[in-house]
Design a protein around this motif. Structure first.
Motif, PDB file in Angstrom:
ATOM      1  N   LEU A  46       0.821  -1.214   0.000  1.00 52.59           N
ATOM      2  CA  LEU A  46       0.000   0.000   0.000  1.00 52.59           C
ATOM      3  C   LEU A  46       0.852   1.260   0.000  1.00 52.59           C
ATOM      4  CD1 LEU A  46      -2.755  -1.107   2.528  1.00 52.59           C
ATOM      5  CD2 LEU A  46      -3.030  -0.806   0.065  1.00 52.59           C
ATOM      6  N   GLU A  47       2.089   1.158   0.457  1.00 53.18           N
ATOM      7  CA  GLU A  47       2.984   2.313   0.410  1.00 53.18           C
ATOM      8  C   GLU A  47       3.423   2.607  -1.017  1.00 53.18           C
ATOM      9  OE1 GLU A  47       6.220   1.674   3.074  1.00 53.18           O
ATOM     10  OE2 GLU A  47       4.924   1.207   4.787  1.00 53.18           O
ATOM     11  N   ILE A  48       3.403   1.571  -1.860  1.00 51.66           N
ATOM     12  CA  ILE A  48       3.774   1.740  -3.269  1.00 51.66           C
ATOM     13  C   ILE A  48       2.552   2.086  -4.109  1.00 51.66           C
ATOM     14  CG2 ILE A  48       4.833   0.602  -5.271  1.00 51.66           C
ATOM     15  CD1 ILE A  48       6.170  -1.319  -3.249  1.00 51.66           C
ATOM     16  N   ASN A  49       1.442   1.395  -3.818  1.00 50.87           N
ATOM     17  CA  ASN A  49       0.191   1.612  -4.540  1.00 50.87           C
ATOM     18  C   ASN A  49      -0.938   1.738  -3.526  1.00 50.87           C
ATOM     19  OD1 ASN A  49      -2.018   1.675  -6.222  1.00 50.87           O
ATOM     20  ND2 ASN A  49      -1.869  -0.460  -6.868  1.00 50.87           N
ATOM     21  N   PRO A  50      -1.331   2.948  -3.176  1.00 57.11           N
ATOM     22  CA  PRO A  50      -2.373   3.147  -2.166  1.00 57.11           C
ATOM     23  C   PRO A  50      -3.699   2.467  -2.491  1.00 57.11           C
ATOM     24  CG  PRO A  50      -1.242   5.209  -2.613  1.00 57.11           C
ATOM     25  CD  PRO A  50      -0.774   4.233  -3.646  1.00 57.11           C
ATOM     26  N   LEU A  51      -3.950   2.178  -3.776  1.00 56.04           N
ATOM     27  CA  LEU A  51      -5.172   1.466  -4.150  1.00 56.04           C
ATOM     28  C   LEU A  51      -5.142   0.019  -3.668  1.00 56.04           C
ATOM     29  CD1 LEU A  51      -5.659   2.651  -7.853  1.00 56.04           C
ATOM     30  CD2 LEU A  51      -6.992   3.360  -5.867  1.00 56.04           C
ATOM     31  N   GLY A  52      -3.950  -0.524  -3.539  1.00 52.36           N
ATOM     32  CA  GLY A  52      -3.830  -1.926  -3.150  1.00 52.36           C
ATOM     33  C   GLY A  52      -4.190  -2.900  -4.249  1.00 52.36           C
ATOM     34  N   THR A  53      -4.342  -2.414  -5.457  1.00 52.79           N
ATOM     35  CA  THR A  53      -4.753  -3.246  -6.585  1.00 52.79           C
ATOM     36  C   THR A  53      -3.542  -3.732  -7.379  1.00 52.79           C
ATOM     37  OG1 THR A  53      -4.978  -1.282  -7.991  1.00 52.79           O
ATOM     38  CG2 THR A  53      -6.955  -2.053  -6.826  1.00 52.79           C
ATOM     39  N   VAL A  54      -3.758  -4.762  -8.156  1.00 48.56           N
ATOM     40  CA  VAL A  54      -2.759  -5.219  -9.112  1.00 48.56           C
ATOM     41  C   VAL A  54      -3.417  -5.285 -10.487  1.00 48.56           C
ATOM     42  CG1 VAL A  54      -1.334  -6.508  -7.488  1.00 48.56           C
ATOM     43  CG2 VAL A  54      -3.274  -7.658  -8.570  1.00 48.56           C
ATOM     44  N   PRO A  55      -2.616  -5.060 -11.525  1.00 48.55           N
ATOM     45  CA  PRO A  55      -1.173  -4.861 -11.523  1.00 48.55           C
ATOM     46  C   PRO A  55      -0.779  -3.409 -11.268  1.00 48.55           C
ATOM     47  CG  PRO A  55      -1.964  -4.842 -13.773  1.00 48.55           C
ATOM     48  CD  PRO A  55      -3.162  -5.144 -12.912  1.00 48.55           C
ATOM     49  N   LEU A  56       0.502  -3.226 -11.027  1.00 50.03           N
ATOM     50  CA  LEU A  56       1.123  -1.904 -10.987  1.00 50.03           C
ATOM     51  C   LEU A  56       2.421  -2.014 -11.761  1.00 50.03           C
ATOM     52  CD1 LEU A  56       1.703   1.019  -9.924  1.00 50.03           C
ATOM     53  CD2 LEU A  56       2.792  -0.073  -7.944  1.00 50.03           C
ATOM     54  N   LEU A  57       2.596  -1.146 -12.746  1.00 54.51           N
ATOM     55  CA  LEU A  57       3.848  -1.083 -13.495  1.00 54.51           C
ATOM     56  C   LEU A  57       4.553   0.220 -13.154  1.00 54.51           C
ATOM     57  CD1 LEU A  57       5.532  -2.505 -15.881  1.00 54.51           C
ATOM     58  CD2 LEU A  57       4.639  -0.606 -17.262  1.00 54.51           C
ATOM     59  N   ILE A  58       5.817   0.118 -12.804  1.00 57.96           N
ATOM     60  CA  ILE A  58       6.655   1.296 -12.590  1.00 57.96           C
ATOM     61  C   ILE A  58       7.772   1.250 -13.611  1.00 57.96           C
ATOM     62  CG2 ILE A  58       8.135   2.547 -10.990  1.00 57.96           C
ATOM     63  CD1 ILE A  58       6.581   1.297  -8.687  1.00 57.96           C
ATOM     64  N   ASP A  59       7.844   2.275 -14.440  1.00 59.47           N
ATOM     65  CA  ASP A  59       8.877   2.363 -15.468  1.00 59.47           C
ATOM     66  C   ASP A  59       9.410   3.788 -15.467  1.00 59.47           C
ATOM     67  OD1 ASP A  59      10.568   1.806 -17.558  1.00 59.47           O
ATOM     68  OD2 ASP A  59       9.027   1.972 -19.110  1.00 59.47           O
ATOM     69  N   GLY A  60      10.509   4.007 -14.738  1.00 57.15           N
ATOM     70  CA  GLY A  60      10.996   5.361 -14.572  1.00 57.15           C
ATOM     71  C   GLY A  60       9.982   6.176 -13.795  1.00 57.15           C
ATOM     72  N   ASP A  61       9.543   7.279 -14.382  1.00 59.88           N
ATOM     73  CA  ASP A  61       8.540   8.129 -13.730  1.00 59.88           C
ATOM     74  C   ASP A  61       7.114   7.661 -14.005  1.00 59.88           C
ATOM     75  OD1 ASP A  61      10.490   9.797 -12.664  1.00 59.88           O
ATOM     76  OD2 ASP A  61      10.497  11.113 -14.429  1.00 59.88           O
ATOM     77  N   ALA A  62       6.964   6.704 -14.902  1.00 59.73           N
ATOM     78  CA  ALA A  62       5.624   6.223 -15.255  1.00 59.73           C
ATOM     79  C   ALA A  62       5.120   5.225 -14.216  1.00 59.73           C
ATOM     80  CB  ALA A  62       5.642   5.568 -16.632  1.00 59.73           C
ATOM     81  N   ARG A  63       3.876   5.393 -13.805  1.00 57.70           N
ATOM     82  CA  ARG A  63       3.215   4.469 -12.876  1.00 57.70           C
ATOM     83  C   ARG A  63       1.838   4.168 -13.453  1.00 57.70           C
ATOM     84  NH1 ARG A  63       5.508   4.492  -7.685  1.00 57.70           N
ATOM     85  NH2 ARG A  63       3.529   3.827  -6.792  1.00 57.70           N
ATOM     86  N   MET A  64       1.571   2.901 -13.728  1.00 55.38           N
ATOM     87  CA  MET A  64       0.335   2.513 -14.394  1.00 55.38           C
ATOM     88  C   MET A  64      -0.346   1.393 -13.620  1.00 55.38           C
ATOM     89  SD  MET A  64       1.798   2.436 -18.336  1.00 55.38           S
ATOM     90  CE  MET A  64       0.162   2.295 -19.068  1.00 55.38           C
ATOM     91  N   THR A  65      -1.691   1.449 -13.539  1.00 57.96           N
ATOM     92  CA  THR A  65      -2.444   0.454 -12.771  1.00 57.96           C
ATOM     93  C   THR A  65      -3.536  -0.241 -13.580  1.00 57.96           C
ATOM     94  OG1 THR A  65      -3.960   2.157 -11.956  1.00 57.96           O
ATOM     95  CG2 THR A  65      -2.044   1.644 -10.576  1.00 57.96           C
ATOM     96  N   GLU A  66      -3.665   0.050 -14.859  1.00 58.17           N
ATOM     97  CA  GLU A  66      -4.693  -0.581 -15.687  1.00 58.17           C
ATOM     98  C   GLU A  66      -4.057  -1.641 -16.575  1.00 58.17           C
ATOM     99  OE1 GLU A  66      -7.910  -0.192 -15.386  1.00 58.17           O
ATOM    100  OE2 GLU A  66      -7.602   1.299 -13.811  1.00 58.17           O
ATOM    101  N   SER A  67      -4.504  -2.886 -16.440  1.00 55.95           N
ATOM    102  CA  SER A  67      -3.828  -4.004 -17.097  1.00 55.95           C
ATOM    103  C   SER A  67      -3.802  -3.883 -18.618  1.00 55.95           C
ATOM    104  CB  SER A  67      -4.476  -5.326 -16.679  1.00 55.95           C
ATOM    105  OG  SER A  67      -5.834  -5.397 -17.083  1.00 55.95           O
ATOM    106  N   CYS A  68      -4.895  -3.464 -19.220  1.00 52.69           N
ATOM    107  CA  CYS A  68      -4.924  -3.354 -20.680  1.00 52.69           C
ATOM    108  C   CYS A  68      -4.008  -2.230 -21.155  1.00 52.69           C
ATOM    109  CB  CYS A  68      -6.349  -3.130 -21.170  1.00 52.69           C
ATOM    110  SG  CYS A  68      -7.459  -4.533 -20.855  1.00 52.69           S
ATOM    111  N   ALA A  69      -3.989  -1.128 -20.424  1.00 51.09           N
ATOM    112  CA  ALA A  69      -3.107  -0.017 -20.777  1.00 51.09           C
ATOM    113  C   ALA A  69      -1.645  -0.428 -20.632  1.00 51.09           C
ATOM    114  CB  ALA A  69      -3.411   1.194 -19.895  1.00 51.09           C
ATOM    115  N   ILE A  70      -1.329  -1.174 -19.575  1.00 47.62           N
ATOM    116  CA  ILE A  70       0.044  -1.636 -19.377  1.00 47.62           C
ATOM    117  C   ILE A  70       0.463  -2.562 -20.514  1.00 47.62           C
ATOM    118  CG2 ILE A  70       1.561  -3.003 -17.897  1.00 47.62           C
ATOM    119  CD1 ILE A  70      -0.142  -2.032 -15.503  1.00 47.62           C
ATOM    120  N   ALA A  71      -0.421  -3.467 -20.901  1.00 52.34           N
ATOM    121  CA  ALA A  71      -0.110  -4.389 -21.998  1.00 52.34           C
ATOM    122  C   ALA A  71       0.196  -3.620 -23.279  1.00 52.34           C
ATOM    123  CB  ALA A  71      -1.268  -5.362 -22.217  1.00 52.34           C
TER     124      ALA A  71
END
Length: 214
Positions: A46-71
């Motif tokens: 939760l300290e990394i992703n306050p939503l507590g959901t998965v997935p979470l992608l961290i790529d540099g400054d980018a942080r993404m939580t929507e699986s289709c968008a990450i794909a």
């Protein structure tokens, strides 16, 4: 040295779309498998992703939580590939539509079914869960019609849209919703899960789950 994107997910969750996309695209990721549900079993997450959901992608400054968008992101972060359909190309609109359709229309009733009929069935909500199962089956008609005479959804090739929609069919099999899946969509699912990249992704996630503390 460039740091690899980090993907936090639970094995066989919606994050499988991202793990699978990375394997198809040949993108190296640092895969972090969490226990399910992470908001309770991995509270530090939760300290990394306050939503507590998965997935979470961290790529540099980018942080993404929507699986289709990450794909989609993983398949195109270094430029357009055959896993996506570019603006102006045949089926670009369909590619966008089916990629979003996967979660917004298909996976949504599945998750409600899972909550009521599986995770919280002791609360007496099973009937509501089964109502959402019927809703899920009815929403497969667009995919079924689209695949008549086609092996894949868009541009006569396998794309991220197939990963996103295919995961919903894989999830259906895993949670007891397979009886209402039409035969044509089961055959489509077999084509997808027979891909070597899918097998690598599923195996990688399962190894991560097996390595979790008991």
């Amino acid at each position: 040295m460039t740091q690899k994107p980090v993907l936090y997910t639970c094995a066989a969750s919606r994050g499988l779309r991202a793990t699978w996309a990375a394997e198809e695209a040949g993108v190296e990721i640092d895969l972090k498998i969490l226990p399910f549900p992470p908001r309770y079993l991995a509270p530090d997450y939760l300290e990394i992703n306050p939503l507590g959901t998965v997935p979470l992608l961290i790529d540099g400054d980018a942080r993404m939580t929507e699986s289709c968008a990450i794909a989609h992101y993983l398949a195109t972060k270094d430029g357009i590939t055959d896993l996506a359909v570019a603006p102006g190309d045949t089926d670009y609109a369909e590619y966008c539509d089916y990629t979003y359709h996967a979660d917004a229309t298909i996976t949504f009733p599945q998750t409600v079914y899972m909550r009521f009929a599986i995770f919280e069935k002791d609360k007496g909500w099973a009937d509501a869960g089964h109502a959402y199962a019927k809703w899920f089956y009815k929403r497969l008609v667009k995919i079924e019609q689209r695949l008549q005479g086609r092996d894949f959804l868009c541009a006569d090739r396998f794309t991220i849209a197939d990963i996103c929609v295919g995961y919903a069919l894989i999830l259906a099999k895993n949670v007891g919703l397979d009886d209402g899946i039409p035969a044509g969509l089961k055959a489509y699912r077999e084509r997808l899960t027979g891909r070597e990249a899918y097998k690598r992704a599923a195996e990688r996630e399962e190894k991560g789950r097996a390595a979790l503390p008991s």
